[in-house]
Design a protein around this motif. Sequence first.
Motif, PDB file in Angstrom:
ATOM      1  N   PRO A 185       0.824  -1.217   0.000  1.00 53.04           N
ATOM      2  CA  PRO A 185       0.000   0.000   0.000  1.00 53.04           C
ATOM      3  C   PRO A 185       0.858   1.268   0.000  1.00 53.04           C
ATOM      4  O   PRO A 185       1.887   1.345   0.682  1.00 53.04           O
ATOM      5  CB  PRO A 185      -0.803  -0.120   1.299  1.00 53.04           C
ATOM      6  CG  PRO A 185      -0.817  -1.590   1.610  1.00 53.04           C
ATOM      7  CD  PRO A 185       0.515  -2.105   1.128  1.00 53.04           C
ATOM      8  N   GLY A 186       0.429   2.237  -0.784  1.00 52.63           N
ATOM      9  CA  GLY A 186       1.074   3.535  -0.767  1.00 52.63           C
ATOM     10  C   GLY A 186       2.203   3.732  -1.752  1.00 52.63           C
ATOM     11  O   GLY A 186       2.709   4.845  -1.899  1.00 52.63           O
ATOM     12  N   VAL A 187       2.631   2.689  -2.444  1.00 54.22           N
ATOM     13  CA  VAL A 187       3.731   2.822  -3.406  1.00 54.22           C
ATOM     14  C   VAL A 187       3.160   3.319  -4.731  1.00 54.22           C
ATOM     15  O   VAL A 187       2.304   2.671  -5.332  1.00 54.22           O
ATOM     16  CB  VAL A 187       4.459   1.482  -3.624  1.00 54.22           C
ATOM     17  CG1 VAL A 187       5.545   1.635  -4.682  1.00 54.22           C
ATOM     18  CG2 VAL A 187       5.066   0.989  -2.322  1.00 54.22           C
ATOM     19  N   THR A 188       3.629   4.462  -5.187  1.00 58.76           N
ATOM     20  CA  THR A 188       3.139   5.039  -6.438  1.00 58.76           C
ATOM     21  C   THR A 188       3.992   4.578  -7.613  1.00 58.76           C
ATOM     22  O   THR A 188       5.099   4.047  -7.438  1.00 58.76           O
ATOM     23  CB  THR A 188       3.177   6.575  -6.380  1.00 58.76           C
ATOM     24  OG1 THR A 188       4.550   7.007  -6.306  1.00 58.76           O
ATOM     25  CG2 THR A 188       2.407   7.091  -5.173  1.00 58.76           C
ATOM     26  N   ALA A 189       3.464   4.797  -8.820  1.00 58.29           N
ATOM     27  CA  ALA A 189       4.224   4.466 -10.025  1.00 58.29           C
ATOM     28  C   ALA A 189       5.519   5.260 -10.077  1.00 58.29           C
ATOM     29  O   ALA A 189       6.566   4.737 -10.471  1.00 58.29           O
ATOM     30  CB  ALA A 189       3.377   4.740 -11.267  1.00 58.29           C
ATOM     31  N   ARG A 190       5.469   6.513  -9.690  1.00 55.79           N
ATOM     32  CA  ARG A 190       6.659   7.354  -9.693  1.00 55.79           C
ATOM     33  C   ARG A 190       7.715   6.817  -8.725  1.00 55.79           C
ATOM     34  O   ARG A 190       8.905   6.772  -9.047  1.00 55.79           O
ATOM     35  CB  ARG A 190       6.276   8.786  -9.319  1.00 55.79           C
ATOM     36  CG  ARG A 190       7.433   9.770  -9.358  1.00 55.79           C
ATOM     37  CD  ARG A 190       6.977  11.165  -8.947  1.00 55.79           C
ATOM     38  NE  ARG A 190       8.094  12.100  -8.962  1.00 55.79           N
ATOM     39  CZ  ARG A 190       8.481  12.773 -10.037  1.00 55.79           C
ATOM     40  NH1 ARG A 190       7.830  12.620 -11.176  1.00 55.79           N
ATOM     41  NH2 ARG A 190       9.514  13.597  -9.984  1.00 55.79           N
ATOM     42  N   GLN A 191       7.268   6.393  -7.548  1.00 51.74           N
ATOM     43  CA  GLN A 191       8.214   5.852  -6.568  1.00 51.74           C
ATOM     44  C   GLN A 191       8.838   4.546  -7.056  1.00 51.74           C
ATOM     45  O   GLN A 191      10.048   4.321  -6.896  1.00 51.74           O
ATOM     46  CB  GLN A 191       7.498   5.636  -5.232  1.00 51.74           C
ATOM     47  CG  GLN A 191       7.135   6.921  -4.516  1.00 51.74           C
ATOM     48  CD  GLN A 191       6.206   6.698  -3.337  1.00 51.74           C
ATOM     49  OE1 GLN A 191       5.444   5.711  -3.295  1.00 51.74           O
ATOM     50  NE2 GLN A 191       6.225   7.598  -2.376  1.00 51.74           N
ATOM     51  N   ALA A 192       8.020   3.679  -7.656  1.00 49.33           N
ATOM     52  CA  ALA A 192       8.546   2.414  -8.157  1.00 49.33           C
ATOM     53  C   ALA A 192       9.544   2.653  -9.281  1.00 49.33           C
ATOM     54  O   ALA A 192      10.614   2.029  -9.331  1.00 49.33           O
ATOM     55  CB  ALA A 192       7.400   1.527  -8.640  1.00 49.33           C
ATOM     56  N   ALA A 193       9.217   3.575 -10.191  1.00 49.85           N
ATOM     57  CA  ALA A 193      10.125   3.877 -11.294  1.00 49.85           C
ATOM     58  C   ALA A 193      11.419   4.487 -10.784  1.00 49.85           C
ATOM     59  O   ALA A 193      12.515   4.167 -11.274  1.00 49.85           O
ATOM     60  CB  ALA A 193       9.445   4.814 -12.292  1.00 49.85           C
ATOM     61  N   ALA A 194      11.324   5.377  -9.786  1.00 48.46           N
ATOM     62  CA  ALA A 194      12.527   5.989  -9.226  1.00 48.46           C
ATOM     63  C   ALA A 194      13.401   4.952  -8.535  1.00 48.46           C
ATOM     64  O   ALA A 194      14.636   5.005  -8.620  1.00 48.46           O
ATOM     65  CB  ALA A 194      12.128   7.100  -8.245  1.00 48.46           C
ATOM     66  N   THR A 195      12.777   4.002  -7.854  1.00 50.75           N
ATOM     67  CA  THR A 195      13.540   2.932  -7.208  1.00 50.75           C
ATOM     68  C   THR A 195      14.363   2.158  -8.226  1.00 50.75           C
ATOM     69  O   THR A 195      15.557   1.901  -8.015  1.00 50.75           O
ATOM     70  CB  THR A 195      12.580   1.970  -6.473  1.00 50.75           C
ATOM     71  OG1 THR A 195      11.924   2.677  -5.423  1.00 50.75           O
ATOM     72  CG2 THR A 195      13.332   0.792  -5.878  1.00 50.75           C
ATOM     73  N   LEU A 196      13.752   1.801  -9.329  1.00 47.95           N
ATOM     74  CA  LEU A 196      14.461   1.022 -10.335  1.00 47.95           C
ATOM     75  C   LEU A 196      15.506   1.869 -11.056  1.00 47.95           C
ATOM     76  O   LEU A 196      16.591   1.374 -11.397  1.00 47.95           O
ATOM     77  CB  LEU A 196      13.470   0.416 -11.340  1.00 47.95           C
ATOM     78  CG  LEU A 196      14.050  -0.646 -12.281  1.00 47.95           C
ATOM     79  CD1 LEU A 196      14.801  -1.723 -11.502  1.00 47.95           C
ATOM     80  CD2 LEU A 196      12.944  -1.276 -13.108  1.00 47.95           C
TER      81      LEU A 196
END
Length: 223
Positions: free
Chosen positions: A180-191
């Motif tokens: 919960p709470g993980v956005t597309a932007r956050q996931a993309a930034a992580t990768l």
Amino acid sequence: MGAVKTKRMPRAVREQQMLDAAVRTFGQRGYMAASMDEIAELAGVSKPLVYLYLNSKEDLFTACIRREAKALVEAVRGGVRPGLPADRQLWEGLRAFFAHTGQNPDGWAVLHLQARTREPFAAEVTAMREEIVAFVTELIVVAAREAHRNPDLPEREVAGLAEALVGAAESLAAWANATPGVTARQAAATLMNFAWAGLGNLMDGRPWSPPQEPSETAGPRPA
């Protein structure tokens, strides 16, 4: 006055309605547990009509895979604007990927969890995956060759990087959808934080090299 006739729903619209219900059911229940009765009820149609339009459970599942795979590939390709720097293109592609998988969790579950582990459905997912890997390979190889001014940069090496990057994106999408709470932007930034340092070094001509093994440094054995 006679009864008012309701407008008949076009076949294409009705079929998409059935596919929507099927994707939701397969994604949440799994292929084996999902029933045609559930899908028909969710779509608001009779079970015979589902069979009439889509023949069988296997054909219905295949239709779901193809629709969801096409939508994902189009989302990734459409998210990348040509002419931007390499990191921006990769960023936009990843953000489009995570946005689509986040907005369509049932469709992603069908592709990533249900279809890829079952024959003959796995071949459908493999074709989609190969198209995305080829697209990412193209993004990386063009940028790397431009950075090196070297038209002979080994495409196999870059293709391996693209394969690893897509695999990481797939796993991260599954994690993001379950967290919960993980956005597309956050996931993309992580990768991007995970991958771009290495890709940036490669493009700058500073690839990481593994240490030599003892067998590679030892001199010839005496006669």
